[in-house]
Design a protein around this motif. Structure first.
Motif, mmCIF file in Angstrom:
data_model
loop_
_atom_site.group_PDB
_atom_site.id
_atom_site.type_symbol
_atom_site.label_atom_id
_atom_site.label_comp_id
_atom_site.label_asym_id
_atom_site.label_seq_id
_atom_site.Cartn_x
_atom_site.Cartn_y
_atom_site.Cartn_z
ATOM 1 N N LEU A 616 0.855 -1.185 0.000
ATOM 2 C CA LEU A 616 0.000 0.000 0.000
ATOM 3 C C LEU A 616 0.891 1.235 0.000
ATOM 4 C CD1 LEU A 616 -3.072 0.774 0.280
ATOM 5 C CD2 LEU A 616 -2.634 1.014 2.726
ATOM 6 N N LEU A 617 0.740 2.090 -1.001
ATOM 7 C CA LEU A 617 1.546 3.298 -1.106
ATOM 8 C C LEU A 617 0.775 4.526 -0.623
ATOM 9 C CD1 LEU A 617 3.270 2.908 -4.614
ATOM 10 C CD2 LEU A 617 3.942 1.942 -2.399
ATOM 11 N N ASN A 618 1.538 5.548 -0.215
ATOM 12 C CA ASN A 618 0.975 6.826 0.252
ATOM 13 C C ASN A 618 0.040 6.597 1.428
ATOM 14 O OD1 ASN A 618 0.859 9.621 0.141
ATOM 15 N ND2 ASN A 618 -0.695 9.689 -1.453
ATOM 16 N N THR A 619 0.572 5.936 2.446
ATOM 17 C CA THR A 619 -0.274 5.410 3.514
ATOM 18 C C THR A 619 -1.036 6.463 4.305
ATOM 19 O OG1 THR A 619 1.756 5.284 4.830
ATOM 20 C CG2 THR A 619 0.951 3.247 3.837
ATOM 21 N N ASN A 620 -0.448 7.598 4.549
ATOM 22 C CA ASN A 620 -1.200 8.628 5.280
ATOM 23 C C ASN A 620 -1.612 9.769 4.359
ATOM 24 O OD1 ASN A 620 1.285 9.750 4.872
ATOM 25 N ND2 ASN A 620 1.512 10.591 6.936
ATOM 26 N N VAL A 621 -1.581 9.511 3.059
ATOM 27 C CA VAL A 621 -1.955 10.479 2.029
ATOM 28 C C VAL A 621 -1.181 11.782 2.215
ATOM 29 C CG1 VAL A 621 -3.915 11.265 0.640
ATOM 30 C CG2 VAL A 621 -4.277 9.491 2.328
ATOM 31 N N SER A 622 0.064 11.666 2.638
ATOM 32 C CA SER A 622 0.877 12.872 2.798
ATOM 33 C C SER A 622 1.424 13.353 1.467
ATOM 34 C CB SER A 622 2.035 12.610 3.764
ATOM 35 O OG SER A 622 2.886 11.596 3.249
ATOM 36 N N GLY A 623 1.550 12.456 0.485
ATOM 37 C CA GLY A 623 2.086 12.839 -0.816
ATOM 38 C C GLY A 623 1.007 13.306 -1.753
ATOM 39 N N PHE A 624 1.345 14.284 -2.587
ATOM 40 C CA PHE A 624 0.370 14.835 -3.529
ATOM 41 C C PHE A 624 0.487 14.087 -4.861
ATOM 42 C CE2 PHE A 624 -1.230 18.217 -6.448
ATOM 43 C CZ PHE A 624 -2.500 18.312 -5.916
ATOM 44 N N PHE A 625 -0.011 12.858 -4.876
ATOM 45 C CA PHE A 625 0.027 12.042 -6.088
ATOM 46 C C PHE A 625 -1.019 10.939 -5.984
ATOM 47 C CE2 PHE A 625 3.146 10.438 -3.063
ATOM 48 C CZ PHE A 625 2.917 9.062 -3.022
ATOM 49 N N ARG A 626 -1.378 10.381 -7.113
ATOM 50 C CA ARG A 626 -2.283 9.240 -7.152
ATOM 51 C C ARG A 626 -1.467 7.961 -7.285
ATOM 52 N NH1 ARG A 626 -7.244 10.570 -6.669
ATOM 53 N NH2 ARG A 626 -8.182 12.455 -7.560
ATOM 54 N N VAL A 627 -2.113 6.835 -6.932
ATOM 55 C CA VAL A 627 -1.419 5.552 -6.923
ATOM 56 C C VAL A 627 -2.214 4.520 -7.716
ATOM 57 C CG1 VAL A 627 -0.506 3.680 -5.496
ATOM 58 C CG2 VAL A 627 -0.404 6.037 -4.667
ATOM 59 N N ASN A 628 -1.510 3.772 -8.550
ATOM 60 C CA ASN A 628 -2.087 2.650 -9.285
ATOM 61 C C ASN A 628 -1.227 1.410 -9.028
ATOM 62 O OD1 ASN A 628 -3.704 1.197 -11.079
ATOM 63 N ND2 ASN A 628 -2.399 1.710 -12.827
ATOM 64 N N TYR A 629 -1.850 0.234 -9.131
ATOM 65 C CA TYR A 629 -1.152 -1.019 -8.895
ATOM 66 C C TYR A 629 -1.419 -1.983 -10.052
ATOM 67 C CZ TYR A 629 -1.406 0.772 -4.061
ATOM 68 O OH TYR A 629 -1.331 1.556 -2.945
ATOM 69 N N ASP A 630 -0.655 -3.072 -10.062
ATOM 70 C CA ASP A 630 -1.002 -4.174 -10.964
ATOM 71 C C ASP A 630 -2.306 -4.795 -10.483
ATOM 72 O OD1 ASP A 630 -0.064 -6.853 -9.232
ATOM 73 O OD2 ASP A 630 1.097 -5.038 -8.800
ATOM 74 N N LEU A 631 -3.000 -5.481 -11.360
ATOM 75 C CA LEU A 631 -4.338 -6.006 -11.035
ATOM 76 C C LEU A 631 -4.303 -6.972 -9.856
ATOM 77 C CD1 LEU A 631 -5.945 -6.537 -14.559
ATOM 78 C CD2 LEU A 631 -6.562 -4.845 -12.815
ATOM 79 N N GLN A 632 -3.225 -7.751 -9.739
ATOM 80 C CA GLN A 632 -3.158 -8.698 -8.625
ATOM 81 C C GLN A 632 -3.135 -7.968 -7.282
ATOM 82 O OE1 GLN A 632 -1.397 -8.778 -11.340
ATOM 83 N NE2 GLN A 632 -1.411 -10.856 -12.233
ATOM 84 N N ASN A 633 -2.375 -6.877 -7.187
ATOM 85 C CA ASN A 633 -2.342 -6.142 -5.923
ATOM 86 C C ASN A 633 -3.666 -5.429 -5.671
ATOM 87 O OD1 ASN A 633 -0.466 -5.480 -3.650
ATOM 88 N ND2 ASN A 633 -0.976 -3.383 -4.259
ATOM 89 N N TRP A 634 -4.285 -4.911 -6.736
ATOM 90 C CA TRP A 634 -5.620 -4.329 -6.579
ATOM 91 C C TRP A 634 -6.578 -5.371 -5.996
ATOM 92 C CZ3 TRP A 634 -7.304 0.291 -6.015
ATOM 93 C CH2 TRP A 634 -6.756 1.376 -6.711
ATOM 94 N N ASP A 635 -6.558 -6.571 -6.554
ATOM 95 C CA ASP A 635 -7.464 -7.616 -6.065
ATOM 96 C C ASP A 635 -7.192 -7.939 -4.596
ATOM 97 O OD1 ASP A 635 -8.888 -7.895 -8.402
ATOM 98 O OD2 ASP A 635 -7.615 -9.498 -9.209
ATOM 99 N N ARG A 636 -5.913 -7.987 -4.212
ATOM 100 C CA ARG A 636 -5.591 -8.280 -2.811
ATOM 101 C C ARG A 636 -6.102 -7.174 -1.892
ATOM 102 N NH1 ARG A 636 -0.675 -10.619 -5.247
ATOM 103 N NH2 ARG A 636 0.338 -8.571 -5.222
ATOM 104 N N LEU A 637 -5.963 -5.924 -2.322
ATOM 105 C CA LEU A 637 -6.436 -4.808 -1.502
ATOM 106 C C LEU A 637 -7.962 -4.800 -1.399
ATOM 107 C CD1 LEU A 637 -4.048 -1.928 -2.700
ATOM 108 C CD2 LEU A 637 -3.937 -3.208 -0.551
ATOM 109 N N LEU A 638 -8.634 -5.083 -2.507
ATOM 110 C CA LEU A 638 -10.095 -5.093 -2.475
ATOM 111 C C LEU A 638 -10.608 -6.254 -1.630
ATOM 112 C CD1 LEU A 638 -10.984 -4.172 -6.179
ATOM 113 C CD2 LEU A 638 -11.009 -2.703 -4.163
ATOM 114 N N SER A 639 -9.931 -7.363 -1.686
ATOM 115 C CA SER A 639 -10.312 -8.492 -0.841
ATOM 116 C C SER A 639 -10.140 -8.141 0.628
ATOM 117 C CB SER A 639 -9.461 -9.708 -1.200
ATOM 118 O OG SER A 639 -9.737 -10.780 -0.324
ATOM 119 N N LEU A 640 -9.051 -7.442 0.921
ATOM 120 C CA LEU A 640 -8.807 -7.009 2.296
ATOM 121 C C LEU A 640 -9.880 -6.036 2.770
ATOM 122 C CD1 LEU A 640 -6.618 -7.629 4.417
ATOM 123 C CD2 LEU A 640 -5.421 -5.563 3.659
#
Length: 956
Positions: A616-640
């Motif tokens: 998980l990137l930008n954990t406390n949303v301190s950075g001024f940027f958006r984050v994208n992942y590969d589909l496998q990591n997206w699926d793991r995060l959505l499952s979580l």
């Protein structure tokens, strides 16, 4: 009332004599008024007198100094003596006027035979054929004035001298003048209200950004700091306020008094304030580094009703917090804050006399909502932050406005958190600033935080700088800077900066210098580049990156994020849209050491995972940027999210990133919608609000299509249990987030026809209609209930709301009703309401453009508001377009739903048809509306079928 001092007889007679001379002088100006006005009837209609006329150059390339919007660097003011006399009753021509005189002392620093000083819409007294009197303050004689004239376009008084001024010599320039105390909310203006059936008039001011010149001739640029000695003549039953503490109040032999104020500290003209009224105050003396007088001023009834108590209670703690945070003493002897019936901005940081809309300062513990209280806290914290950052140290020119406003926007959360530590308010910067500005800064028509000086010249361009980029992006990047430096290091650098440049002006690089010194003096702190090199990439180029992580290989990339990936960015960047990106991150629930992405592509092996692990990137949303992942990591995060959602600490950002990545065609829309399926278990406010704001885009795009039926059936609420705590319940939740969640839940439930909601809302509103003296609706639910009840009802409900709006004595209550009346579904009522915005006796000028926006927000009202604005554009522009901060929001508001080719062509035609009228401070907003409409069309075309399918399948 102004203070009255006991003085000796001789001194008193002397002061009375001086006052009599002043009074006679100003009365003479008043007598000359009709002649002056008649002489100027043949001019361009801007109200400026021109005793010795000289046509300004009309070439597009300025040939003369007076054709340029920036002052020459030949004269530097040191002090002013200003006396003003506002008339709070109309003259025989039904005009409210003010008269005055001003003497400015300045030093010549570069040889010149011209004096150029700002003056706008003032009738200047003729002194033997000239518009001013020049005197030398040395033994040398001042040169005679050869000719003098006014230049309306650049708003100058120009004096051509017979010979040059001597370098190093001090001179004084004296002017006497008459102006209109208009109701235009600019400069020295008139505010009106009714109390106990009696109409009352207030003379008040708004000088930012370029309106001091409407009050008296002055060098009206932020770098032209000076000391101001102010006196105000006013009726004896009125009080006068200004930046300094009152030091003298003399009652003359006529029914007026003169209030004189202590000299100000060295300050910019835009921070001046002058007020005459019959308000009363509550006050306290706070023990800071020095004894400080703190006062809250407002209408008598507001103060008597206790509406100023909360502001008084939190002002002291917030000021004390800032003294410690800045490590700098509060620089003045008093802190006045005043609530005005008519005020265009939310508030204004005039040094020592802060002006507010009533909704931003007054709080009623019985009738006001939690949101009202939070607004009062954050606005006060914002304005008090400016007392140091902005007022004590001021930017050199308006192209660096973001440094003033972005900083105050950031630290307002720190000040408010100190005042109300149980609110957890610091996290809300993510919703109200970071997410808000992401949508603007992702456009190809965005602009950098710091613009070139030559891009910001005339008053309209200056006003255009008061936008979301300056405020919210400024706050976001300064917060990011504070995060990667650490708050103590950031505060030390800031303190050094403020103490070094006190009472002077800076450019943004001065702050970087002092922060860099703080870094170098902090053992163990290492950043990959200097503060200059890191921050220049965030301030000198527009936009922000999307950081993409492929967790299969640990490969991480950055790319300029654009909502429309096909848009063309024609603003060059010396950094080629590459940023130095500080990334805080987590691996399978464990915080990791901060990582810096310094180029377009890099590999970080520790970010490579497999199996059940996740990143998980930008954990406390301190950075001024958006984050994208590969589909496998997206699926793991959505499952979580669906199994143990609290492990993911930045759930709001996951949702906001996903929806906006989908809009930019980086991920598919279905993936974004999947981020909302866990919400039935979510109890925190910020993730909910993030989801609702993003789903609101779908509503705006589809609520006029067949898709809307499916989306409205798939409500993310969990049903009637959200309605169990009635507005009269004594167990109404105390946690801020829970209160806001309940408000959102009721609003969604009613808009999606959850069983029982409509009847509940209508029942509460009907009870109030039957007994107007007793409102059974909880303050936290009033906005939602009022809007829903008026939407469900007809003319009877609307007319009742109008009656209660006109009779409201609490500004926040009036504001709720004004917004709610735009919710009706009856077109004729909406059209009538639009017409009301043209009549200040019905809708105050300060509220006109926002009322039109409220109506445009209504799906029924949108086309009505659009037609209205097009038909009335010349009038609206004349009233609000030349400098109003809210004017750009009007254009954005009425075009939010635009998503068809037909609407795009209408918008382009609107632009073409009104080139001759102009767009003023909304010029950029028009361009952005066209760009956003184009993006909306593409998105709807690509996603309509998929969204309909997803909502249909999920609803079954």
């Amino acid at each position: 009332m102004g203070k009255v001092y006991y003085i000796s007889k001789n001194v008193g007679l002397g002061l009375l004599a001086l006052a009599a001379v002043a009074l006679v002088t100003i009365l003479a100006l008043s007598i000359a008024y009709d002649k002056e006005k008649a002489r100027n009837r043949g001019t361009s209609g801007d109200g400026t007198g021109d005793s010795t006329s000289m046509p300004p150059t009309t070439s597009s390339t300025p040939k003369e100094p007076w054709d340029r919007y920036r002052l020459p660097h030949s004269l530097v003011p040191s002090s002013y003596n200003v006396t003003l006399w506002p008339r709070l009753t109309p003259d025989e021509n039904s005009l409210y006027i003010f008269t005055g005189r001003s003497t400015v002392e300045f030093r010549c620093v570069k040889e010149t035979d011209l004096i150029i000083i700002h003056s706008n819409k003032l009738n200047l007294t003729d002194f033997n054929g000239q518009l001013a009197k020049l005197t030398s303050l040395s033994e040398a004689t001042a040169p005679a004035i050869q000719k003098s004239w006014l230049v309306p376009k650049t708003e100058y008084l120009v004096l051509q001298l017979q010979r040059t001024l001597a370098v190093g010599v001090m001179y004084s320039l004296h002017t006497e003048f008459l102006g209109e105390l208009a109701d235009d909310l600019e400069g020295f203006y008139r505010s009106e209200y009714t109390e106990d059936g009696v109409k009352k008039v207030v003379a008040t001011s708004q000088m930012q950004a370029a309106y001091a010149r409407k009050t008296f001739p002055c060098f009206d640029e932020p770098a032209m700091k000076a000391v101001f000695n102010v006196s105000i003549i006013h009726e004896r039953d009125m009080i006068a306020l200004s930046n300094g503490r009152e030091i003298d109040a003399i009652v003359d032999g006529v029914p007026v008094r003169t209030t004189t104020f202590e000299p100000t500290r060295r300050m910019s003209t835009y921070l001046l304030a002058f007020i005459v009224c019959d308000f009363i105050s509550i006050q306290g003396v706070k023990n800071f580094s020095v004894s400080l007088q703190v006062r809250i001023w407002a209408r008598r009834k507001a103060i008597d009703d206790g509406q100023g108590e909360y502001a008084l209670n939190i002002t002291g703690p917030i000021l004390q917090f800032y003294e410690r945070y800045y490590n700098a003493t509060y620089p003045l002897s008093k802190s006045d804050q005043i609530a005005l019936p008519d005020f265009n901005a939310g508030a204004m940081e005039n040094w020592g006399l802060i002006t507010y809309r009533e909704t931003a300062l007054l709080y009623d513990p019985v009738m006001s909502s939690t949101g009202n209280k939070e607004r009062v806290t954050t606005v006060i914290a914002h304005e008090l932050a400016h007392m140091w950052f902005g007022n004590l140290v001021t930017v050199q020119w308006w192209n660096d406005l973001w440094l003033n406003e972005g900083f105050a926007m950031y630290v307002e959360y720190l000040g408010a958190d100190h005042a109300e530590p149980t609110w957890n308010i610091k996290d809300q910067i993510i919703l109200y600033d970071v997410h808000k500005v992401f949508g603007i800064d992702a456009l190809a028509s965005s602009h950098p935080l710091t613009r070139r000086e030559d891009e910001v010249n005339d008053p309209a361009q200056i006003s255009e700088m008061f936008n979301t980029i300056s405020y919210s992006k400024g706050a976001a990047v300064l917060r990011m800077l504070s995060e990667f430096l650490s708050e103590p290091v950031f505060a030390r650098g800031l303190s050094s900066y403020l103490n070094t440049f006190a009472f002077s002006n800076t450019v943004y690089t001065d702050l970087w210098d002092h922060l860099q010194k703080a870094v170098e003096n902090t053992p163990g702190l290492h950043i990959p580049h200097t503060v200059h090199d890191i921050m220049n990439r965030w301030t000198l180029q527009m936009g922000f990156p999307v950081v993409t992580l492929d967790t299969r290989r640990g490969r991480i990339t950055q790319k300029h994020f654009l909502l429309d990936p096909d848009s063309v960015v024609d603003r060059p960047s010396q950094f080629n849209y590459t940023w130095f990106v500080p990334i805080k991150w987590m691996k399978t629930g464990v915080e990791q050491q901060q990582y810096w992405l310094l180029k377009d592509t890099d590999t970080h092996d520790e970010m490579s995972v497999s199996g059940e692990d996740w990143v998980l990137l930008n954990t406390n949303v301190s950075g001024f940027f958006r984050v994208n992942y590969d589909l496998q990591n997206w699926d793991r995060l959505l499952s979580l999210l669906n199994t143990d959602h609290q492990v993911i600490i930045n759930r709001a950002q996951i949702i906001d990133d996903a929806f906006n990545l989908a809009r930019a065609k980086i991920i598919n829309t279905t993936l974004a919608l999947r981020t909302t399926t866990y919400l039935s278990r979510e109890r925190d406010y910020i993730p909910w609000e993030s989801a609702l704001r993003n789903l609101d885009y779908y509503i705006l795009m589809f609520d006029r299509t067949e898709v809307y039926g499916a989306t409205s059936r798939k409500s993310p609420t969990t049903g009637p249990e959200f309605l169990q705590d009635t507005p009269t319940s004594k167990t109404f939740h105390t946690r801020q987030g829970t209160k806001y969640n309940q408000i959102n839940a009721i609003e969604i439930a009613c808009s999606t026809n959850v069983e029982g909601c409509r009847e509940l809302i209508k029942g509460w509103y009907r009870q109030w209609m039957e007994n107007p003296q007793h409102n059974p609706i909880h303050p936290n639910l009033k906005s939602t209930v009022y809007c829903s009840a008026i939407a469900f009802g007809g003319v009877e409900e609307w007319d009742f709301a109008w009656k209660m709006f006109k009779n409201a004595t609490l500004a926040s209550e009036a504001a709720r009703l004004r917004s709610a009346m735009a919710c009706t579904k009856a077109p004729w009522l909406l059209n009538r309401y639009l017409e009301y915005t043209l009549d200040p006796s019905k809708i105050r000028k300060q509220d006109a453009t926002s009322t039109i926006q409220y109506i445009a927000r209504n799906v029924v009202g949108m086309p009505l508001a659009w037609n209205f604005v097009r038909a009335k554009w010349s009038y609206i522009f004349q009233q609000y377009g030349r400098g109003s901060f809210s004017f750009a929001r009007l254009v954005n508001g009425i075009t939010t739903r635009f998503s068809t080719d037909f609407e795009l062509q209408e918008l382009k035609k609107f632009k073409e048809d009104n080139v001759h009228v102009g767009f003023g401070s909304a010029s950029l907003a028009v361009e952005q509306a066209i760009e956003k409409t184009t993006t909306n069309i593409k998105w709807v075309t690509a996603n309509k079928a998929g969204v309909l399918t997803w909502f249909t399948e999920e609803s079954t």
